[in-house]
Motif scaffolding. Structure first.
Motif, PDB file in Angstrom:
ATOM      1  N   VAL A  65     -18.012 -16.489 -22.358  1.00  0.00           N
ATOM      2  CA  VAL A  65     -18.711 -17.719 -22.703  1.00  0.00           C
ATOM      3  C   VAL A  65     -18.621 -18.618 -21.471  1.00  0.00           C
ATOM      4  O   VAL A  65     -17.524 -18.859 -20.956  1.00  0.00           O
ATOM      5  CB  VAL A  65     -18.077 -18.407 -23.932  1.00  0.00           C
ATOM      6  N   CYS A  66     -19.787 -19.085 -20.997  1.00  0.00           N
ATOM      7  CA  CYS A  66     -19.806 -19.819 -19.735  1.00  0.00           C
ATOM      8  C   CYS A  66     -20.919 -20.865 -19.716  1.00  0.00           C
ATOM      9  O   CYS A  66     -21.798 -20.852 -20.566  1.00  0.00           O
ATOM     10  CB  CYS A  66     -19.986 -18.853 -18.566  1.00  0.00           C
ATOM     11  N   PHE A  67     -20.834 -21.749 -18.716  1.00  0.00           N
ATOM     12  CA  PHE A  67     -21.910 -22.708 -18.486  1.00  0.00           C
ATOM     13  C   PHE A  67     -23.185 -21.956 -18.106  1.00  0.00           C
ATOM     14  O   PHE A  67     -23.130 -20.902 -17.476  1.00  0.00           O
ATOM     15  CB  PHE A  67     -21.581 -23.629 -17.308  1.00  0.00           C
ATOM     16  N   THR A  68     -24.318 -22.513 -18.443  1.00  0.00           N
ATOM     17  CA  THR A  68     -25.587 -21.990 -17.957  1.00  0.00           C
ATOM     18  C   THR A  68     -25.677 -22.230 -16.449  1.00  0.00           C
ATOM     19  O   THR A  68     -24.963 -23.067 -15.906  1.00  0.00           O
ATOM     20  CB  THR A  68     -26.775 -22.703 -18.636  1.00  0.00           C
ATOM     21  N   GLY A  69     -26.562 -21.483 -15.803  1.00  0.00           N
ATOM     22  CA  GLY A  69     -26.815 -21.742 -14.389  1.00  0.00           C
ATOM     23  C   GLY A  69     -26.716 -20.535 -13.490  1.00  0.00           C
ATOM     24  O   GLY A  69     -27.167 -20.580 -12.349  1.00  0.00           O
ATOM     25  N   ARG A  70     -26.151 -19.439 -13.964  1.00  0.00           N
ATOM     26  CA  ARG A  70     -26.025 -18.273 -13.094  1.00  0.00           C
ATOM     27  C   ARG A  70     -27.312 -17.459 -13.111  1.00  0.00           C
ATOM     28  O   ARG A  70     -27.942 -17.296 -14.142  1.00  0.00           O
ATOM     29  CB  ARG A  70     -24.831 -17.451 -13.500  1.00  0.00           C
ATOM     30  N   SER A  71     -27.649 -16.954 -11.971  1.00  0.00           N
ATOM     31  CA  SER A  71     -28.892 -16.196 -11.812  1.00  0.00           C
ATOM     32  C   SER A  71     -28.787 -14.835 -12.504  1.00  0.00           C
ATOM     33  O   SER A  71     -27.673 -14.337 -12.748  1.00  0.00           O
ATOM     34  CB  SER A  71     -29.190 -15.983 -10.326  1.00  0.00           C
ATOM     35  N   PRO A  72     -29.932 -14.204 -12.780  1.00  0.00           N
ATOM     36  CA  PRO A  72     -29.892 -12.845 -13.316  1.00  0.00           C
ATOM     37  C   PRO A  72     -29.140 -11.886 -12.386  1.00  0.00           C
ATOM     38  O   PRO A  72     -28.419 -11.008 -12.852  1.00  0.00           O
ATOM     39  CB  PRO A  72     -31.369 -12.455 -13.436  1.00  0.00           C
ATOM     40  N   LEU A 120     -16.317 -29.898 -10.897  1.00  0.00           N
ATOM     41  CA  LEU A 120     -15.697 -28.592 -10.694  1.00  0.00           C
ATOM     42  C   LEU A 120     -15.529 -28.312  -9.202  1.00  0.00           C
ATOM     43  O   LEU A 120     -16.340 -28.767  -8.395  1.00  0.00           O
ATOM     44  CB  LEU A 120     -16.554 -27.485 -11.322  1.00  0.00           C
ATOM     45  N   GLY A 121     -14.532 -27.555  -8.864  1.00  0.00           N
ATOM     46  CA  GLY A 121     -14.308 -27.173  -7.480  1.00  0.00           C
ATOM     47  C   GLY A 121     -14.994 -25.872  -7.110  1.00  0.00           C
ATOM     48  O   GLY A 121     -14.683 -25.275  -6.075  1.00  0.00           O
ATOM     49  N   TYR A 122     -15.924 -25.434  -7.927  1.00  0.00           N
ATOM     50  CA  TYR A 122     -16.682 -24.205  -7.658  1.00  0.00           C
ATOM     51  C   TYR A 122     -18.062 -24.337  -8.266  1.00  0.00           C
ATOM     52  O   TYR A 122     -18.310 -25.199  -9.088  1.00  0.00           O
ATOM     53  CB  TYR A 122     -15.941 -22.984  -8.240  1.00  0.00           C
ATOM     54  N   ARG A 123     -18.954 -23.473  -7.838  1.00  0.00           N
ATOM     55  CA  ARG A 123     -20.349 -23.527  -8.302  1.00  0.00           C
ATOM     56  C   ARG A 123     -20.567 -22.666  -9.526  1.00  0.00           C
ATOM     57  O   ARG A 123     -19.931 -21.634  -9.678  1.00  0.00           O
ATOM     58  CB  ARG A 123     -21.276 -23.029  -7.181  1.00  0.00           C
ATOM     59  N   VAL A 124     -21.482 -23.100 -10.377  1.00  0.00           N
ATOM     60  CA  VAL A 124     -21.880 -22.264 -11.516  1.00  0.00           C
ATOM     61  C   VAL A 124     -23.322 -21.801 -11.363  1.00  0.00           C
ATOM     62  O   VAL A 124     -23.836 -21.086 -12.228  1.00  0.00           O
ATOM     63  CB  VAL A 124     -21.696 -22.989 -12.881  1.00  0.00           C
ATOM     64  N   ASP A 125     -23.961 -22.177 -10.285  1.00  0.00           N
ATOM     65  CA  ASP A 125     -25.366 -21.801 -10.085  1.00  0.00           C
ATOM     66  C   ASP A 125     -25.515 -20.710  -9.020  1.00  0.00           C
ATOM     67  O   ASP A 125     -26.380 -20.776  -8.176  1.00  0.00           O
ATOM     68  CB  ASP A 125     -26.206 -23.028  -9.707  1.00  0.00           C
ATOM     69  N   VAL A 126     -24.651 -19.696  -9.102  1.00  0.00           N
ATOM     70  CA  VAL A 126     -24.699 -18.589  -8.135  1.00  0.00           C
ATOM     71  C   VAL A 126     -25.776 -17.611  -8.509  1.00  0.00           C
ATOM     72  O   VAL A 126     -26.215 -17.547  -9.630  1.00  0.00           O
ATOM     73  CB  VAL A 126     -23.330 -17.869  -8.018  1.00  0.00           C
TER      74      VAL A 126
END
Length: 126
Positions: A65-72, A120-126
């Motif tokens: 379970v995670c934040f939205t934003g990561r690429s396919p 956050l100290g990291y990205r969620v939109d990778v």
């Protein structure tokens, strides 16, 4: 942010919990760039009669379970890493099922605030 739930048979996975935890976390760190110290996992190990599935006794479900934003591509990279890392533990691909459930940050409550207000100290939109 990612929370991981691991469902499997207690008699099979309890003795292997540390190695499995490391394999799953390494996949998240490698594929998504989560910080090493951000390990949020829950092992929901069940008695044999409480896990009904047409697979072997090693059958395992990993729910992320995670934040939205990561690429396919990032989601596929995580899946590939999870299969590779668990194969190294002797888990056959037929016995691993993974689901990635995404939720907008504003739907999360973390450290007393909504997730979209969190730095956050990291990205969620990778």
């Amino acid at each position: 942010m990612a929370q991981v739930k691991i469902y499997g048979r207690r008699d099979v996975w309890a003795p292997r919990r540390p190695a499995l935890s490391d394999a799953i976390h390494a996949a998240l760190v490698g594929a998504w760039g989560l910080p090493e110290e951000k390990r949020f996992q829950r092992f929901l190990l069940l008695d044999a009669e409480d896990l009904v599935a047409p697979r072997s006794e090693q059958y395992l479900v990993v729910e992320i379970v995670c934040f939205t934003g990561r690429s396919p591509q990032a989601r596929r990279a995580l899946l590939a890493a999870l299969y590779a890392n668990t194969a190294a533990l002797g888990l056959d691909a037929d016995d691993l099922e993974v689901v990635i459930l995404e939720s907008p940050p504003q739907n999360w409550g973390i450290r007393g605030m909504a997730g979209d207000e969190l730095t956050l100290g990291y990205r969620v939109d990778v």
